[in-house]
Design a protein around this motif. Structure first.
Motif, PDB file in Angstrom:
ATOM      1  N   THR A   2      17.841 -10.516 -18.625  1.00 10.36           N
ATOM      2  CA  THR A   2      17.620  -8.984 -18.791  1.00 10.36           C
ATOM      3  C   THR A   2      17.509  -8.153 -17.590  1.00 10.36           C
ATOM      4  OG1 THR A   2      16.478  -9.611 -21.087  1.00 10.36           O
ATOM      5  CG2 THR A   2      16.763  -7.389 -20.435  1.00 10.36           C
ATOM      6  N   ILE A   3      18.356  -7.425 -17.597  1.00  4.22           N
ATOM      7  CA  ILE A   3      18.297  -6.578 -16.187  1.00  4.22           C
ATOM      8  C   ILE A   3      17.451  -5.351 -16.579  1.00  4.22           C
ATOM      9  CG2 ILE A   3      19.439  -5.151 -14.451  1.00  4.22           C
ATOM     10  CD1 ILE A   3      19.726  -8.223 -14.321  1.00  4.22           C
ATOM     11  N   ALA A   4      16.495  -5.036 -15.972  1.00  4.10           N
ATOM     12  CA  ALA A   4      15.738  -3.785 -16.376  1.00  4.10           C
ATOM     13  C   ALA A   4      16.220  -2.667 -15.477  1.00  4.10           C
ATOM     14  CB  ALA A   4      14.348  -3.867 -15.399  1.00  4.10           C
ATOM     15  N   ARG A   5      16.426  -1.644 -16.328  1.00  6.79           N
ATOM     16  CA  ARG A   5      16.849  -0.287 -15.954  1.00  6.79           C
ATOM     17  C   ARG A   5      16.237   0.771 -16.241  1.00  6.79           C
ATOM     18  NH1 ARG A   5      19.938   3.405 -17.418  1.00  6.79           N
ATOM     19  NH2 ARG A   5      21.616   3.577 -18.066  1.00  6.79           N
ATOM     20  N   THR A  35      12.057   2.241  -9.025  1.00  5.77           N
ATOM     21  CA  THR A  35      13.358   1.768  -9.152  1.00  5.77           C
ATOM     22  C   THR A  35      13.927   0.663  -8.094  1.00  5.77           C
ATOM     23  OG1 THR A  35      14.326   3.986  -9.999  1.00  5.77           O
ATOM     24  CG2 THR A  35      15.608   2.382  -9.050  1.00  5.77           C
ATOM     25  N   LEU A  36      13.184   0.812  -6.831  1.00  2.07           N
ATOM     26  CA  LEU A  36      13.176  -0.101  -5.844  1.00  2.07           C
ATOM     27  C   LEU A  36      12.525  -1.386  -6.219  1.00  2.07           C
ATOM     28  CD1 LEU A  36      12.874   1.879  -2.524  1.00  2.07           C
ATOM     29  CD2 LEU A  36      14.748   0.731  -3.354  1.00  2.07           C
ATOM     30  N   ALA A  37      11.333  -1.314  -6.810  1.00  2.00           N
ATOM     31  CA  ALA A  37      10.490  -2.342  -7.475  1.00  2.00           C
ATOM     32  C   ALA A  37      11.180  -3.233  -8.393  1.00  2.00           C
ATOM     33  CB  ALA A  37       9.111  -2.079  -7.747  1.00  2.00           C
ATOM     34  N   GLU A  38      11.878  -2.322  -9.229  1.00  2.00           N
ATOM     35  CA  GLU A  38      12.477  -2.743 -10.255  1.00  2.00           C
ATOM     36  C   GLU A  38      13.913  -3.564  -9.815  1.00  2.00           C
ATOM     37  OE1 GLU A  38      15.113  -0.091 -13.178  1.00  2.00           O
ATOM     38  OE2 GLU A  38      13.100  -0.337 -14.239  1.00  2.00           O
ATOM     39  N   ILE A  39      14.596  -3.040  -8.871  1.00  2.00           N
ATOM     40  CA  ILE A  39      15.892  -3.752  -8.239  1.00  2.00           C
ATOM     41  C   ILE A  39      15.428  -4.991  -7.804  1.00  2.00           C
ATOM     42  CG2 ILE A  39      17.746  -3.434  -6.336  1.00  2.00           C
ATOM     43  CD1 ILE A  39      17.708  -0.383  -7.203  1.00  2.00           C
ATOM     44  N   SER A  40      14.387  -4.911  -6.856  1.00  2.00           N
ATOM     45  CA  SER A  40      13.676  -6.022  -6.097  1.00  2.00           C
ATOM     46  C   SER A  40      13.528  -7.206  -7.291  1.00  2.00           C
ATOM     47  CB  SER A  40      12.748  -5.758  -5.546  1.00  2.00           C
ATOM     48  OG  SER A  40      11.915  -6.931  -4.957  1.00  2.00           O
ATOM     49  N   GLU A  41      12.846  -6.650  -8.359  1.00  2.00           N
ATOM     50  CA  GLU A  41      12.678  -7.684  -9.558  1.00  2.00           C
ATOM     51  C   GLU A  41      13.887  -8.364 -10.262  1.00  2.00           C
ATOM     52  OE1 GLU A  41      10.275 -10.183 -11.712  1.00  2.00           O
ATOM     53  OE2 GLU A  41       9.536  -8.876 -10.133  1.00  2.00           O
ATOM     54  N   ASN A  42      14.749  -7.350 -10.258  1.00  2.00           N
ATOM     55  CA  ASN A  42      15.953  -7.784 -10.884  1.00  2.00           C
ATOM     56  C   ASN A  42      16.821  -8.809  -9.861  1.00  2.00           C
ATOM     57  OD1 ASN A  42      15.864  -6.001 -13.001  1.00  2.00           O
ATOM     58  ND2 ASN A  42      16.995  -4.429 -12.340  1.00  2.00           N
ATOM     59  N   GLY A  54      10.738   4.170 -19.517  1.00  2.00           N
ATOM     60  CA  GLY A  54      11.436   3.148 -18.981  1.00  2.00           C
ATOM     61  C   GLY A  54      11.428   1.915 -19.705  1.00  2.00           C
ATOM     62  N   ASP A  55      11.059   0.925 -18.809  1.00  2.00           N
ATOM     63  CA  ASP A  55      10.875  -0.516 -19.453  1.00  2.00           C
ATOM     64  C   ASP A  55       9.342  -0.737 -19.625  1.00  2.00           C
ATOM     65  OD1 ASP A  55      13.409  -1.087 -19.068  1.00  2.00           O
ATOM     66  OD2 ASP A  55      13.137  -1.236 -16.733  1.00  2.00           O
ATOM     67  N   TRP A  56       8.663   0.164 -19.808  1.00  2.00           N
ATOM     68  CA  TRP A  56       7.256   0.028 -20.126  1.00  2.00           C
ATOM     69  C   TRP A  56       6.573   0.489 -21.563  1.00  2.00           C
ATOM     70  CZ3 TRP A  56       4.154  -3.145 -17.081  1.00  2.00           C
ATOM     71  CH2 TRP A  56       4.762  -3.544 -15.921  1.00  2.00           C
ATOM     72  N   LEU A  57       5.658  -0.209 -22.121  1.00  2.00           N
ATOM     73  CA  LEU A  57       5.300   0.199 -23.533  1.00  2.00           C
ATOM     74  C   LEU A  57       3.742   0.631 -23.101  1.00  2.00           C
ATOM     75  CD1 LEU A  57       6.687  -2.632 -25.824  1.00  2.00           C
ATOM     76  CD2 LEU A  57       7.201  -0.088 -25.597  1.00  2.00           C
ATOM     77  N   TYR A  58       3.334   1.914 -22.998  1.00  2.00           N
ATOM     78  CA  TYR A  58       2.075   2.239 -23.019  1.00  2.00           C
ATOM     79  C   TYR A  58       1.437   2.104 -24.269  1.00  2.00           C
ATOM     80  CZ  TYR A  58       3.324   3.846 -18.419  1.00  2.00           C
ATOM     81  OH  TYR A  58       3.863   3.984 -16.910  1.00  2.00           O
ATOM     82  N   GLN A  81      10.404   4.176 -30.908  1.00  2.00           N
ATOM     83  CA  GLN A  81      11.906   3.931 -30.755  1.00  2.00           C
ATOM     84  C   GLN A  81      11.868   3.525 -29.189  1.00  2.00           C
ATOM     85  OE1 GLN A  81      14.348   7.106 -31.551  1.00  2.00           O
ATOM     86  NE2 GLN A  81      16.089   6.096 -30.831  1.00  2.00           N
ATOM     87  N   ILE A  82      12.627   2.555 -29.019  1.00  2.00           N
ATOM     88  CA  ILE A  82      12.950   1.915 -27.549  1.00  2.00           C
ATOM     89  C   ILE A  82      14.457   2.434 -27.190  1.00  2.00           C
ATOM     90  CG2 ILE A  82      13.170   0.185 -26.129  1.00  2.00           C
ATOM     91  CD1 ILE A  82      10.880  -1.276 -27.511  1.00  2.00           C
ATOM     92  N   ASP A  83      15.431   2.190 -28.129  1.00  2.00           N
ATOM     93  CA  ASP A  83      16.692   2.305 -27.585  1.00  2.00           C
ATOM     94  C   ASP A  83      17.315   2.784 -29.299  1.00  2.00           C
ATOM     95  OD1 ASP A  83      17.534  -0.040 -28.950  1.00  2.00           O
ATOM     96  OD2 ASP A  83      17.667  -0.919 -27.035  1.00  2.00           O
ATOM     97  N   ARG A  84      18.562   2.772 -29.523  1.00  2.00           N
ATOM     98  CA  ARG A  84      19.229   3.439 -30.631  1.00  2.00           C
ATOM     99  C   ARG A  84      18.899   2.379 -31.739  1.00  2.00           C
ATOM    100  NH1 ARG A  84      21.728   7.574 -30.178  1.00  2.00           N
ATOM    101  NH2 ARG A  84      22.493   8.243 -28.120  1.00  2.00           N
ATOM    102  N   SER A  85      18.808   0.945 -31.547  1.00  2.00           N
ATOM    103  CA  SER A  85      18.264   0.166 -32.761  1.00  2.00           C
ATOM    104  C   SER A  85      16.844  -0.587 -32.684  1.00  2.00           C
ATOM    105  CB  SER A  85      19.327  -1.019 -32.763  1.00  2.00           C
ATOM    106  OG  SER A  85      19.413  -1.828 -31.498  1.00  2.00           O
ATOM    107  N   LEU A  86      16.548  -0.646 -31.196  1.00  2.00           N
ATOM    108  CA  LEU A  86      15.110  -1.406 -30.942  1.00  2.00           C
ATOM    109  C   LEU A  86      13.865  -0.527 -31.328  1.00  2.00           C
ATOM    110  CD1 LEU A  86      14.487  -4.409 -30.255  1.00  2.00           C
ATOM    111  CD2 LEU A  86      14.415  -3.504 -27.781  1.00  2.00           C
TER     112      LEU A  86
END
Length: 624
Positions: A348-351, A186-193, A476-480, A432-437
């Motif tokens: 796009t803000i990663a979360r 999350t810290l890395a993500e916030i830093s990236e954001n 999260g924000d990663w596709l494995y 599925q990533i979210d409700r539509s994507l």
């Protein structure tokens, strides 16, 4: 220094703190306020009362004084500490450190050099092993209040609480826990954001400057156009003025010529009349007079005609300003307005999603596989051939990918019409990533992962991975995804960055599932299912070829149980979270015929299993 005496107790007020002392010695209380001291004074307490009231505070001050050896200080010897023991909560000199490492009570304690310990944030240095209220060692953690407790806390303030955990169990492996990994990510993500936001704002500053220059140029150009247009209008009106003057001058000149000729004739008649009177005979005079009389009458008619036809009106030139020009200043009060348009920056803000805290959120306890029951809810037609991927949305939508047809089939609710999406690439797996994507892998030679929006019915992004990509899972924000000979890799949904997770080659058509801090993947060649952490460190490998052969699709329920398709035996096998137990829960008797994929929806507790062609089966899952 202000010094006061309370029944043999000396209170020294200094700029650095307060000292409580007697003839025996002094203790510095840097954290005690003047109000606290005055309260003690008003109570007229004894030295024992004061020390009892300040015992916890004294201990905390001593504990946080990590620059001196705590053991030596207790013996009234001042030595600088070289190591710090967090379990003893005190500093140690070199001599005490040696004793500390061989003593039976402390030999298992871990120490750190004072230089390294000093690098910790001040808020960390202030944390001690003891309760701040009772000076007792912290032993329990209260889940209900999210706080550590000593034994006295349990009796005094937590006597009605029920959710207690031993503090050692709570802090065990905390540095390698999911919560710690989540915080780091999350810290890395916030830093990236923040970097993205800073870059976006800097780009916005540059864009504003460029647009200002552009708008300035447009304003000047508009002015030039207006001036040019006004110049044209001016030239037109001046040209009209010249033409009008010329035409009026011609008319006047023509009339003037006629008048001048008439004037000449009249003058000639006047001279002739004088001569006739002097020298002509009466007959001559009579006959000429008749002629002259007729000519004079014509001249008079000419003059009367000029007056009657207003040919003698005085012509003047003037300019009548048009209403547009008249109202120019009032109607054109400004050159326009400067408008600030606020548009989406596209940033796009990663979360991170589905965060799991080790202390606050406990994973459900494992249950016996015998308690899992499946009940068929419905059978659906998958429409396509060679179904290699499926995904079950919480709203009931089902997505099937057909590798052979290069199509994705979307089955919506009974009230909506199903539809298909055709691609130029093979479509291997869907997730599925979210409700539509949702994400689509493109198999052996695709080299890209497609992100498609169901609601907008358009491709939102294509991530070029330049490697094979079969099974896919999102965390999260990663596709494995399985990259065959390139191992197991992951791609960032936000920025498209790619990194390696498992270096060893994956089998062809390997499928992946992610749950918590674990990755599960199948190997059809070795007939195995492997569980590793998100960094690729293997935790266990399941292999039981008499019940699971040619494993393909895999998914995980909320308890961490893995559901795996056995293509060869047309079955589905469920594996316990530790990989030690297994059970066949579906077989050909349930309609399975060479199944390849499945998907477990943890929100609805439903399992979708798809045959290679023909049909798919939706099951409700219950835990007895």
């Amino acid at each position: 220094m202000d010094c006061r005496n309370i029944k043999g107790v000396v209170l020294n007020f200094t700029e650095n703190g307060y000292k409580i002392g007697t003839k025996v010695g002094m203790i510095m209380i840097g954290l005690m306020s003047r109000n606290q001291i005055e309260k003690i004074q008003r109570k007229d307490l004894t030295i024992l009362d004061i020390l009892e009231n300040t015992e916890s505070l004294i201990y905390r001050v001593m504990a946080t004084n990590w620059t001196i050896c705590g053991t030596c200080d207790f013996r009234h010897i001042t030595k600088p500490s070289v190591f710090w023991c967090s379990e003893c909560d005190e500093g140690l000199c070199q001599e005490c450190t040696e004793h500390h490492t061989i003593s039976k009570a402390t030999r298992e304690h871990s120490t750190v050099s004072i230089d390294e310990y000093n690098k910790l944030p001040s808020t960390i240095l202030e944390i001690t092993q003891r309760c701040k209220d009772h000076n007792e060692k912290i032993q329990i953690y209260c889940n209900q209040h999210d706080c550590p407790c000593c034994k006295k806390c349990i009796v005094e303030t937590h006597n009605e609480c029920k959710e207690f955990v031993d503090i050692d169990d709570v802090i065990k492996d905390v540095k390698s826990s999911t919560a710690f990994v989540d915080i780091e990510h999350t810290l890395a993500e916030i830093s990236e954001n923040i970097k993205r936001i800073r870059k976006d704002r800097e780009e916005n500053l540059t864009a504003i400057k460029k647009t200002r220059e552009k708008v300035e140029s447009e304003i000047k150009m508009a002015k030039l156009k207006i001036v040019s247009y006004l110049d044209k209008l001016q030239e037109d009106i001046l040209s009209e003025l010249r033409e009008t003057e010329e035409s009026q001058s011609k008319l006047i000149q023509k009339l003037l010529t006629s008048v001048q000729q008439t004037e000449k004739n009249v003058t000639e008649y006047q001279h002739n009349i004088a001569k006739i009177k002097q020298h002509a005979s009466d007959l001559q005079a009579f006959l000429v007079l008749k002629q002259i009389e007729h000519d004079v009458e014509e001249k008079d008619k000419f003059i009367q005609t000029l007056v009657k036809n207003e040919d003698l009106n005085h012509a003047t030139l003037s300019w009548k300003m048009s209403s547009g020009v008249q109202n120019f200043q009032s109607s054109l009060a400004t050159f326009g307005n400067i408008v600030v348009e606020s548009k989406s920056s596209g940033i796009t803000i990663a979360r991170r999603k589905d965060k799991q805290a080790q202390i606050m959120v406990m994973a459900p306890s494992p249950i016996s596989l015998d308690k899992i029951e499946l009940k068929l809810k419905k059978t659906v037609s998958t429409k396509g051939n060679d179904i290699t991927g499926c995904s079950l949305f919480s709203n009931g939508k089902m997505i099937f990918s057909s590798y052979e047809d290069k199509k994705v089939y979307v089955l919506t609710t009974e009230r909506s019409k199903p539809f298909k999406i055709t691609f130029e690439f093979q479509t291997f797996d869907v997730e599925q990533i979210d409700r539509s994507l949702f994400a689509i892998t493109t198999g052996y030679e695709g080299g890209r992962i497609i992100l498609r929006d169901l609601l907008e019915r358009k491709t939102k992004k294509i991530i070029d991975v330049d490697v094979s990509n079969d099974g896919i899972a999102v965390s999260g924000d990663w596709l494995y995804f399985s990259a065959r000979k390139n191992g197991l890799m992951r791609a960032n949904i936000i920025d498209g960055s790619i990194c390696e997770v498992v270096r060893g080659p994956m089998s062809g058509c390997a499928y992946i599932a992610v749950f918590g801090n674990n990755i599960f993947f199948t190997n059809k060649s070795k007939n195995t299912v492997t569980c590793s952490d998100l960094e690729g460190h293997v935790k266990w490998i399941f292999k039981h070829e008499n019940i699971l052969s040619f494993p393909l699709g895999i998914s995980v329920d909320k308890y961490g149980n893995s559901y795996v398709v056995g293509n060869k035996f047309s079955n589905v096998v469920v594996i316990s979270p530790d990989g030690k137990q297994s059970k066949v829960i579906l077989s050909s008797a349930d309609g399975l015929d060479c199944p390849q994929v499945l998907h477990y929806n943890r929100e609805n507790n439903q399992l979708l299993v798809a045959n290679q062609s023909g049909h798919a089966f939706l099951f409700d899952v219950t835990f007895k």
